[in-house]
Design a protein around this motif. Structure first.
Motif, PDB file in Angstrom:
ATOM      1  N   ALA A 102       0.830  -1.215   0.000  1.00 24.75           N
ATOM      2  CA  ALA A 102       0.000   0.000   0.000  1.00 24.75           C
ATOM      3  C   ALA A 102       0.862   1.262   0.000  1.00 24.75           C
ATOM      4  CB  ALA A 102      -0.928  -0.013   1.207  1.00 24.75           C
ATOM      5  N   LYS A 103       1.949   1.248   0.771  1.00 25.53           N
ATOM      6  CA  LYS A 103       2.848   2.402   0.806  1.00 25.53           C
ATOM      7  C   LYS A 103       3.465   2.652  -0.572  1.00 25.53           C
ATOM      8  CE  LYS A 103       4.328   1.750   5.636  1.00 25.53           C
ATOM      9  NZ  LYS A 103       5.492   1.357   6.489  1.00 25.53           N
ATOM     10  N   LEU A 108     -15.679   1.174   1.423  1.00 28.85           N
ATOM     11  CA  LEU A 108     -15.468   1.768   0.102  1.00 28.85           C
ATOM     12  C   LEU A 108     -16.710   2.522  -0.366  1.00 28.85           C
ATOM     13  CD1 LEU A 108     -13.549  -1.145  -1.657  1.00 28.85           C
ATOM     14  CD2 LEU A 108     -12.622   1.109  -1.093  1.00 28.85           C
ATOM     15  N   GLN A 109     -17.860   1.920  -0.194  1.00 32.28           N
ATOM     16  CA  GLN A 109     -19.109   2.537  -0.641  1.00 32.28           C
ATOM     17  C   GLN A 109     -19.398   3.846   0.084  1.00 32.28           C
ATOM     18  OE1 GLN A 109     -21.770  -0.725   0.096  1.00 32.28           O
ATOM     19  NE2 GLN A 109     -21.223  -1.812  -1.780  1.00 32.28           N
ATOM     20  N   GLN A 110     -19.065   3.892   1.366  1.00 34.27           N
ATOM     21  CA  GLN A 110     -19.336   5.080   2.181  1.00 34.27           C
ATOM     22  C   GLN A 110     -18.215   6.110   2.128  1.00 34.27           C
ATOM     23  OE1 GLN A 110     -20.141   3.575   6.122  1.00 34.27           O
ATOM     24  NE2 GLN A 110     -22.204   2.871   5.582  1.00 34.27           N
ATOM     25  N   GLY A 111     -17.143   5.790   1.442  1.00 35.77           N
ATOM     26  CA  GLY A 111     -16.024   6.720   1.344  1.00 35.77           C
ATOM     27  C   GLY A 111     -15.204   6.841   2.617  1.00 35.77           C
ATOM     28  N   GLN A 112     -15.281   5.841   3.496  1.00 34.98           N
ATOM     29  CA  GLN A 112     -14.491   5.882   4.727  1.00 34.98           C
ATOM     30  C   GLN A 112     -13.015   5.611   4.456  1.00 34.98           C
ATOM     31  OE1 GLN A 112     -16.074   4.156   8.363  1.00 34.98           O
ATOM     32  NE2 GLN A 112     -18.039   3.792   7.380  1.00 34.98           N
ATOM     33  N   VAL A 113     -12.734   4.951   3.345  1.00 38.84           N
ATOM     34  CA  VAL A 113     -11.357   4.720   2.917  1.00 38.84           C
ATOM     35  C   VAL A 113     -11.260   5.005   1.424  1.00 38.84           C
ATOM     36  CG1 VAL A 113     -10.860   2.979   4.684  1.00 38.84           C
ATOM     37  CG2 VAL A 113     -11.783   2.273   2.467  1.00 38.84           C
ATOM     38  N   ASP A 114     -10.051   5.280   0.960  1.00 40.87           N
ATOM     39  CA  ASP A 114      -9.819   5.508  -0.466  1.00 40.87           C
ATOM     40  C   ASP A 114      -9.404   4.230  -1.177  1.00 40.87           C
ATOM     41  OD1 ASP A 114     -10.207   8.404  -0.357  1.00 40.87           O
ATOM     42  OD2 ASP A 114      -8.345   8.421   0.794  1.00 40.87           O
ATOM     43  N   LEU A 115      -8.581   3.433  -0.501  1.00 42.36           N
ATOM     44  CA  LEU A 115      -8.101   2.159  -1.029  1.00 42.36           C
ATOM     45  C   LEU A 115      -8.206   1.119   0.068  1.00 42.36           C
ATOM     46  CD1 LEU A 115      -4.605   3.290  -2.449  1.00 42.36           C
ATOM     47  CD2 LEU A 115      -6.696   3.102  -3.782  1.00 42.36           C
ATOM     48  N   PHE A 169      -5.438 -25.491  -2.273  1.00 42.59           N
ATOM     49  CA  PHE A 169      -6.522 -25.949  -3.143  1.00 42.59           C
ATOM     50  C   PHE A 169      -7.314 -24.821  -3.802  1.00 42.59           C
ATOM     51  CE2 PHE A 169      -7.697 -26.174   1.362  1.00 42.59           C
ATOM     52  CZ  PHE A 169      -8.811 -25.334   1.426  1.00 42.59           C
ATOM     53  N   THR A 170      -6.820 -23.574  -3.769  1.00 41.07           N
ATOM     54  CA  THR A 170      -7.447 -22.481  -4.518  1.00 41.07           C
ATOM     55  C   THR A 170      -6.376 -21.510  -4.995  1.00 41.07           C
ATOM     56  OG1 THR A 170      -7.717 -20.897  -2.695  1.00 41.07           O
ATOM     57  CG2 THR A 170      -9.492 -22.528  -2.991  1.00 41.07           C
ATOM     58  N   ASP A 171      -6.760 -20.633  -5.905  1.00 39.97           N
ATOM     59  CA  ASP A 171      -5.952 -19.472  -6.268  1.00 39.97           C
ATOM     60  C   ASP A 171      -6.667 -18.238  -5.729  1.00 39.97           C
ATOM     61  OD1 ASP A 171      -4.116 -20.999  -7.671  1.00 39.97           O
ATOM     62  OD2 ASP A 171      -5.193 -20.784  -9.572  1.00 39.97           O
ATOM     63  N   GLU A 172      -5.967 -17.432  -4.950  1.00 40.16           N
ATOM     64  CA  GLU A 172      -6.541 -16.227  -4.351  1.00 40.16           C
ATOM     65  C   GLU A 172      -5.827 -15.002  -4.928  1.00 40.16           C
ATOM     66  OE1 GLU A 172      -9.197 -16.464  -2.508  1.00 40.16           O
ATOM     67  OE2 GLU A 172      -9.091 -18.653  -2.419  1.00 40.16           O
ATOM     68  N   LYS A 173      -6.539 -14.266  -5.781  1.00 42.73           N
ATOM     69  CA  LYS A 173      -5.949 -13.112  -6.451  1.00 42.73           C
ATOM     70  C   LYS A 173      -6.134 -11.869  -5.576  1.00 42.73           C
ATOM     71  CE  LYS A 173      -7.104 -15.108 -10.961  1.00 42.73           C
ATOM     72  NZ  LYS A 173      -7.870 -14.935 -12.216  1.00 42.73           N
ATOM     73  N   TYR A 174      -5.056 -11.435  -4.934  1.00 41.50           N
ATOM     74  CA  TYR A 174      -5.118 -10.270  -4.054  1.00 41.50           C
ATOM     75  C   TYR A 174      -5.189  -8.981  -4.868  1.00 41.50           C
ATOM     76  CZ  TYR A 174      -3.927 -12.927   0.169  1.00 41.50           C
ATOM     77  OH  TYR A 174      -3.929 -13.784   1.237  1.00 41.50           O
ATOM     78  N   GLY A 175      -6.249  -8.224  -4.654  1.00 38.81           N
ATOM     79  CA  GLY A 175      -6.443  -6.985  -5.375  1.00 38.81           C
ATOM     80  C   GLY A 175      -6.434  -5.773  -4.464  1.00 38.81           C
ATOM     81  N   VAL A 176      -6.462  -4.610  -5.087  1.00 41.62           N
ATOM     82  CA  VAL A 176      -6.594  -3.339  -4.375  1.00 41.62           C
ATOM     83  C   VAL A 176      -8.013  -2.855  -4.596  1.00 41.62           C
ATOM     84  CG1 VAL A 176      -5.777  -0.964  -4.199  1.00 41.62           C
ATOM     85  CG2 VAL A 176      -4.157  -2.808  -4.715  1.00 41.62           C
ATOM     86  N   GLY A 177      -8.784  -2.766  -3.516  1.00 49.62           N
ATOM     87  CA  GLY A 177     -10.186  -2.382  -3.624  1.00 49.62           C
ATOM     88  C   GLY A 177     -10.365  -0.878  -3.745  1.00 49.62           C
ATOM     89  N   LEU A 178     -11.230  -0.480  -4.685  1.00 52.55           N
ATOM     90  CA  LEU A 178     -11.579   0.920  -4.906  1.00 52.55           C
ATOM     91  C   LEU A 178     -13.096   1.063  -4.981  1.00 52.55           C
ATOM     92  CD1 LEU A 178      -9.040   1.441  -7.786  1.00 52.55           C
ATOM     93  CD2 LEU A 178      -8.943   2.728  -5.643  1.00 52.55           C
TER      94      LEU A 178
END
Length: 285
Positions: free
Chosen positions: A69-70, A97-104, A225-234
């Motif tokens: 994140a940095k 995210l929906q309420q705008g409490q965070v940017d990312l 047993f899975t693939d977990e794609k880590y994303g940046v939420g916006l």
């Protein structure tokens, strides 16, 4: 004549205001614009996951997600001193995210089809794999199949339990398990150590962090047993920022930073960094 002069003056003032807004003087409508204008961002991370996102006694936060994140914030124009950290639990990420409490949000946030209608995801910046954490003396759990009949942790807002109970894993197997509710993964670890459940199953990076913290009392089975794609939420629809974050992720791989950060937090845990390039972006829908 005087009324005409006043009217002309008002029109000129309106035109000036419009010009200033067009040049960036207006209110920011995307996170990228906010970063550019204010040099500040509020970023959601986990506070209770060793190795990924952990709040220390002095109030600072550390972990792989935090460092990623940095890096991204700096590429958007915001130094570490301009970041406000906010705890993002699995259950409140979309709401924040929906309420705008965070940017990312950079908080072990797997990109899933179920989440895409609510969140615009940049990335993925890393692909993890779901695995299982058990007590060190437990030899009965060695694979996905051996979880049958076991008590596993069900964290509010997380999809990890569904990958087992509902069969959304690479083997498409539905396993009959007993779900034990918890508000966060740290609570799961307490329940596991107290014999209130048999296994904690989620992303291998999260489990490795806990195993490292707990020492010899817990172990990771090493049967993903899975693939977990880590994303940046916006916030949904912020395509401009999403594209800028994707550029930052590509750079993070090309300049070697991602491996440096991985080694910093997971050296000695048994996890190895094998990626040779940034994972293909999911698209900024």
């Amino acid at each position: 004549m005087r009324s005409r002069q006043i009217g002309a003056t008002l029109l000129s003032a309106a035109a000036l205001v419009g010009s200033l807004a067009a040049c960036g003087g207006g209110e920011a409508t995307t996170v990228l614009q906010k970063a550019t204008n204010d040099k500040k961002l509020t970023i959601g991370v986990k506070y209770d996951q060793p190795g990924m996102g952990l709040k220390k006694p002095d109030g600072t936060v550390e972990g792989f997600d935090v460092d990623v994140a940095k890096y991204i914030a700096k590429e958007l124009g915001v130094e570490e001193s301009g970041i406000t950290w906010k705890e993002a639990r699995s259950a409140n990420r979309e709401t924040f995210l929906q309420q705008g409490q965070v940017d990312l949000i950079v908080a072990t946030y797997s990109i899933t089809e179920a989440r895409k209608p609510k969140v615009t995801f940049a990335g993925p910046f890393y692909v993890a794999h779901q695995d299982t954490l058990v007590r060190a003396d437990d030899t009965s759990i060695t694979s996905l199949d051996s979880l049958k009949g076991k008590r596993i942790c069900q964290v509010t807002g997380s999809n990890s339990w569904k990958n087992i109970a509902e069969g959304t894993n690479l083997q498409s197997k539905k396993i009959d398990v007993t779900l034990v509710a918890a508000g966060a993964y740290d609570e799961c670890i307490t329940k596991l150590k107290g014999d209130a459940l048999d296994a904690v199953t989620t992303d291998d990076m999260i489990l490795a962090g806990y195993a490292k913290r707990e020492g010899s009392s817990l172990k990771v089975t090493g049967a993903p047993f899975t693939d977990e794609k880590y994303g940046v939420g916006l916030k949904k629809g912020d395509k401009e920022t999403c594209e800028a974050v994707n550029k930052a992720i590509t750079k993070m791989y090309s300049d070697g930073t991602i491996k440096t950060l991985f080694d910093k937090h997971f050296s000695g845990t048994g996890l190895n960094f094998t990626a040779t390039a940034a994972p293909p972006a999911e698209g900024c829908a």
